[in-house]
Design an enzyme around this catalytic site. Structure first.
Site, short mmCIF file in Angstrom:
data_model
loop_
_atom_site.label_atom_id
_atom_site.label_comp_id
_atom_site.label_asym_id
_atom_site.label_seq_id
_atom_site.Cartn_x
_atom_site.Cartn_y
_atom_site.Cartn_z
N GLU A 1 0.93 -1.15 -0.12
CA GLU A 1 0.08 -0.01 -0.11
C GLU A 1 0.71 1.16 -0.16
OE1 GLU A 1 -2.65 -0.61 3.26
OE2 GLU A 1 -3.88 -1.70 2.27
N GLU B 1 -10.15 -5.03 8.89
CA GLU B 1 -9.05 -4.10 8.74
C GLU B 1 -8.07 -4.30 7.67
OE1 GLU B 1 -7.14 -0.44 9.78
OE2 GLU B 1 -9.07 -0.97 10.50
N LYS C 1 -6.82 -0.56 -7.69
CA LYS C 1 -8.01 -1.07 -8.84
C LYS C 1 -7.91 -2.55 -8.68
CE LYS C 1 -9.34 -0.61 -13.76
NZ LYS C 1 -10.75 -1.35 -13.34
N TYR D 1 -13.30 -6.72 -5.24
CA TYR D 1 -14.48 -6.87 -4.24
C TYR D 1 -15.68 -6.63 -5.13
CZ TYR D 1 -10.76 -5.92 -0.70
OH TYR D 1 -9.75 -5.95 0.12
#
Length: 159
Positions: free
Chosen positions: A29, A85, A127, A133
């Site tokens: 990330e 989380e 993306k 998801y």
């Protein structure tokens, strides 16, 4: 479910492994510099205070992914939910269905515990995760913005 995949809840002896997964997720990330958690903190908050839970996805005796989650509460639903989380699968194990299996396991836990929802956040630039998801029929909450107070700003408000 992916062949040979098992799940297990983290135990106190897994604190260093939990931290390793957290750091690998932070690298992905581009946020590693924000990780201040250490093994002592994780042990206290996950195992002593029991404020979060961790499950590992295990293939052939190797932990290939993890999810850290906790209960939240919906006043509108009048019941608890699960908040995911962190979800992370090691790069060499991606694309094999393990991420989906972890989310399926979390959904099973939520249903078993009679939770009203399973929620999580995702970075806007991610993306591949967003597409994943959406493929699971997850609904983006586009009308909501997450707000946060940390560090000095949190302390200032508390005074």
């Amino acid at each position: 479910m992916s062949v040979g995949l098992k799940f297990r809840y983290a135990q106190r002896k897994d604190v260093s492994l939990i931290l390793r997964f957290i750091k690998e997720l932070a690298v992905y990330e581009k946020m590693l510099d924000e990780v201040i958690a250490d093994e002592i903190m994780l042990e206290e908050w996950i195992f002593d205070r029991q404020k979060a839970e961790v499950i590992f996805a295990v293939v052939d005796g190797k932990e290939v992914g993890f999810a850290l989650f906790f209960h939240n509460f919906s006043t509108f639903l009048g019941r608890a939910g699960l908040y995911l989380e962190d979800l992370f699968v090691l790069p060499e194990y991606r694309g094999k269905g393990y991420g989906k299996a972890i989310l399926k396991k979390l959904a099973e836990i939520a249903v078993e515990r009679k939770c009203g929802r399973l929620e999580w956040s995702c970075l806007d630039w991610n993306k591949p995760s967003i597409d994943f998801y959406l493929s699971l029929d997850a609904e983006p909450m586009s009308d909501w913005t997450v707000y946060r107070l940390t560090g000095d700003r949190l302390k200032k408000l508390a005074q």
